[in-house]
Design a protein around this motif. Structure first.
Motif, PDB file in Angstrom:
ATOM      1  N   ARG A  51       0.837  -1.179   0.000  1.00 33.24           N
ATOM      2  CA  ARG A  51       0.000   0.000   0.000  1.00 33.24           C
ATOM      3  C   ARG A  51       0.875   1.233   0.000  1.00 33.24           C
ATOM      4  O   ARG A  51       1.675   1.414   0.909  1.00 33.24           O
ATOM      5  N   PRO A  52       0.802   2.089  -1.012  1.00 35.41           N
ATOM      6  CA  PRO A  52       1.624   3.301  -1.035  1.00 35.41           C
ATOM      7  C   PRO A  52       1.334   4.170   0.178  1.00 35.41           C
ATOM      8  O   PRO A  52       0.188   4.253   0.634  1.00 35.41           O
ATOM      9  N   PRO A  53       2.333   4.801   0.750  1.00 33.50           N
ATOM     10  CA  PRO A  53       2.111   5.626   1.934  1.00 33.50           C
ATOM     11  C   PRO A  53       1.222   6.815   1.614  1.00 33.50           C
ATOM     12  O   PRO A  53       1.370   7.467   0.595  1.00 33.50           O
ATOM     13  N   ARG A  54       0.257   7.080   2.503  1.00 34.05           N
ATOM     14  CA  ARG A  54      -0.655   8.210   2.305  1.00 34.05           C
ATOM     15  C   ARG A  54       0.059   9.526   2.553  1.00 34.05           C
ATOM     16  O   ARG A  54      -0.156  10.503   1.885  1.00 34.05           O
ATOM     17  N   SER A  55       0.862   9.545   3.599  1.00 30.11           N
ATOM     18  CA  SER A  55       1.578  10.756   3.969  1.00 30.11           C
ATOM     19  C   SER A  55       2.837  10.337   4.702  1.00 30.11           C
ATOM     20  O   SER A  55       2.792   9.440   5.538  1.00 30.11           O
ATOM     21  N   PRO A  56       3.966  10.963   4.421  1.00 31.72           N
ATOM     22  CA  PRO A  56       5.190  10.549   5.104  1.00 31.72           C
ATOM     23  C   PRO A  56       5.146  10.811   6.592  1.00 31.72           C
ATOM     24  O   PRO A  56       5.942  10.252   7.335  1.00 31.72           O
ATOM     25  N   ALA A  57       4.201  11.636   7.053  1.00 27.94           N
ATOM     26  CA  ALA A  57       4.145  11.975   8.469  1.00 27.94           C
ATOM     27  C   ALA A  57       3.101  11.160   9.221  1.00 27.94           C
ATOM     28  O   ALA A  57       3.003  11.272  10.432  1.00 27.94           O
ATOM     29  N   THR A  58       2.310  10.372   8.528  1.00 23.92           N
ATOM     30  CA  THR A  58       1.207   9.671   9.168  1.00 23.92           C
ATOM     31  C   THR A  58       1.356   8.164   9.019  1.00 23.92           C
ATOM     32  O   THR A  58       1.551   7.658   7.920  1.00 23.92           O
ATOM     33  N   MET A  59       1.258   7.460  10.125  1.00 22.29           N
ATOM     34  CA  MET A  59       1.353   6.005  10.105  1.00 22.29           C
ATOM     35  C   MET A  59      -0.033   5.402  10.308  1.00 22.29           C
ATOM     36  O   MET A  59      -0.829   5.906  11.094  1.00 22.29           O
ATOM     37  N   ASP A  60      -0.314   4.323   9.588  1.00 17.33           N
ATOM     38  CA  ASP A  60      -1.485   3.520   9.905  1.00 17.33           C
ATOM     39  C   ASP A  60      -1.182   2.685  11.148  1.00 17.33           C
ATOM     40  O   ASP A  60      -0.033   2.566  11.572  1.00 17.33           O
ATOM     41  N   THR A  61      -2.217   2.114  11.736  1.00 22.27           N
ATOM     42  CA  THR A  61      -2.037   1.233  12.886  1.00 22.27           C
ATOM     43  C   THR A  61      -2.400  -0.193  12.476  1.00 22.27           C
ATOM     44  O   THR A  61      -3.087  -0.406  11.469  1.00 22.27           O
ATOM     45  N   PHE A  62      -1.953  -1.162  13.272  1.00 26.88           N
ATOM     46  CA  PHE A  62      -2.117  -2.553  12.884  1.00 26.88           C
ATOM     47  C   PHE A  62      -2.458  -3.426  14.085  1.00 26.88           C
ATOM     48  O   PHE A  62      -1.971  -3.189  15.201  1.00 26.88           O
ATOM     49  N   PHE A  63      -3.276  -4.451  13.815  1.00 28.57           N
ATOM     50  CA  PHE A  63      -3.461  -5.535  14.771  1.00 28.57           C
ATOM     51  C   PHE A  63      -2.883  -6.797  14.161  1.00 28.57           C
ATOM     52  O   PHE A  63      -3.246  -7.179  13.042  1.00 28.57           O
ATOM     53  N   LEU A  64      -1.977  -7.445  14.889  1.00 30.89           N
ATOM     54  CA  LEU A  64      -1.299  -8.638  14.417  1.00 30.89           C
ATOM     55  C   LEU A  64      -1.646  -9.823  15.302  1.00 30.89           C
ATOM     56  O   LEU A  64      -1.520  -9.744  16.534  1.00 30.89           O
ATOM     57  N   SER A  65      -2.081 -10.915  14.699  1.00 37.16           N
ATOM     58  CA  SER A  65      -2.284 -12.155  15.444  1.00 37.16           C
ATOM     59  C   SER A  65      -0.968 -12.923  15.425  1.00 37.16           C
ATOM     60  O   SER A  65      -0.552 -13.423  14.384  1.00 37.16           O
ATOM     61  N   HIS A  66      -0.315 -13.006  16.591  1.00 40.36           N
ATOM     62  CA  HIS A  66       1.013 -13.631  16.615  1.00 40.36           C
ATOM     63  C   HIS A  66       0.954 -15.130  16.895  1.00 40.36           C
ATOM     64  O   HIS A  66       1.963 -15.827  16.758  1.00 40.36           O
ATOM     65  N   GLY A  67      -0.213 -15.638  17.301  1.00 38.56           N
ATOM     66  CA  GLY A  67      -0.388 -17.073  17.419  1.00 38.56           C
ATOM     67  C   GLY A  67       0.577 -17.742  18.376  1.00 38.56           C
ATOM     68  O   GLY A  67       0.830 -17.264  19.478  1.00 38.56           O
ATOM     69  N   SER A  68       1.145 -18.864  17.944  1.00 32.17           N
ATOM     70  CA  SER A  68       2.042 -19.650  18.787  1.00 32.17           C
ATOM     71  C   SER A  68       3.454 -19.083  18.780  1.00 32.17           C
ATOM     72  O   SER A  68       3.919 -18.555  17.766  1.00 32.17           O
TER      73      SER A  68
END
Length: 323
Positions: A51-68
């Motif tokens: 996904r191309p960055p929307r803005s160099p100053a703004t980060m998206d957030t993420f939820f990661l399922s790390h499992g085992s």
């Protein structure tokens, strides 16, 4: 509901888990009361799309399922390959974050806490009964004391204080296992924020909202848990996914992608089999924090999905901000 307020969870005993150590579990390990998890099965999954960055100053957030924890060494787990594709696929944008804030399901405290580490983070082996090579892995990422204190400042300004400073705790496996695959050079500063399991989803969503300014400061906010997390009902290597857990996982995806965030906050009431999919909420609340940090108008996107051991979903999500 005020940001610092949230419905206290109804008291119920925390189920015994089979991979994460907490207070008292070391003694049970020595008595031989804890069994080793089953090997992880293979599965197929779509990888996260660039996904191309929307803005160099703004980060998206993420939820990661790390499992085992075996994600750290087991090449058969498809999620391992997804996490290793993180930088090449530019999942979080073209530029590395200035620092990373991880909200891990493996750090529970009564009130919010941050680890303020000057120097390298220690690697915490908060699991037991696994292959010896896993205990030899290291992820000595620099601490992020400035980010920790900034996080504390934002939370206390929003009424979530007092926020405790922990000056000795390193990175638990909810942080270092995915990060060692995502950022293998271990050169990005990292700090952690705890969850409060006697609170509810709305509390953690509002806590995340208080952290929203970090996105504009080059900070990558990662919630690390599991989309489903009932270790008592884990199956053998190639067990099929039971209907109840598939229904919860589908409900979560549909609710997030449709923007029904209030339903996600109230998942115990709204979701099918909510309390079976999450007998204890520690691995789900990191999702609420990441979702809240992206803002009310955020758009959710599923960036990975696979299963292991029948009931462990590795569903992971990006929350694109609209500021």
């Amino acid at each position: 509901m005020g940001q610092s307020q949230g419905r206290a969870r109804a008291g119920r005993p925390k189920p015994e888990t089979r991979h994460a150590t907490r207070e008292g579990e070391e003694q049970r390990r020595r008595r031989g009361d804890i069994t080793r998890p089953q090997p992880q099965p293979d599965a197929t999954a779509e990888e996260g799309q660039r996904r191309p960055p929307r803005s160099p100053a703004t980060m998206d957030t993420f939820f990661l399922s790390h499992g085992s924890p075996t994600l750290s060494i087991d090449e058969k787990i498809p999620a391992r390959h997804f996490f290793k594709s993180w930088v090449p696929a530019k999942v979080a944008g073209d530029q590395p974050p200035r620092a990373i804030l991880v909200v891990s399901g493996h750090w529970e405290t009564a009130t919010p806490a941050v680890n303020v580490i000057r120097g390298s983070n220690d690697t915490i082996y908060d699991f037991y009964g696994f292959p010896k090579p896993m205990y030899q892995l290291k992820y000595p990422a620099p601490g992020a004391p400035d980010l920790a204190l900034r996080t504390k400042e934002l939370l206390e300004q929003a009424g979530f204080g007092p926020v405790k400073e922990d000056h000795s705790r390193g990175l638990d496996h909810g942080a270092w296992v995915p990060l060692m695959l995502m950022y293998p050079d271990a050169n990005i500063p990292v700090c952690q924020l705890s969850v409060q399991t006697d609170r509810d989803g709305t509390y953690h969503y509002n806590l995340g909202k208080a952290l929203a300014p970090l996105r504009e400061e080059g900070i990558l906010i990662l919630g690390s848990g599991s989309a489903t997390h009932n270790l008592r009902k884990m199956g053998p290597f190639d067990a099929p996914v039971p209907q109840w857990v598939a229904e919860f996982d589908t409900w979560l995806k549909d609710s997030l992608l449709s923007g029904r965030y209030e339903d996600v906050n109230r998942y115990e009431e709204k979701a099918p089999h909510g309390r079976v999919a999450h007998p204890w909420p520690d691995h789900f609340y990191p999702l609420h924090v990441a979702l809240g940090a992206a803002g009310d108008a955020a758009k959710a996107e599923q960036i990975h999905q696979c299963w292991t051991n029948a009931t462990l979903s590795y569903a992971s999500y990006r929350f694109t901000t609209n500021s």
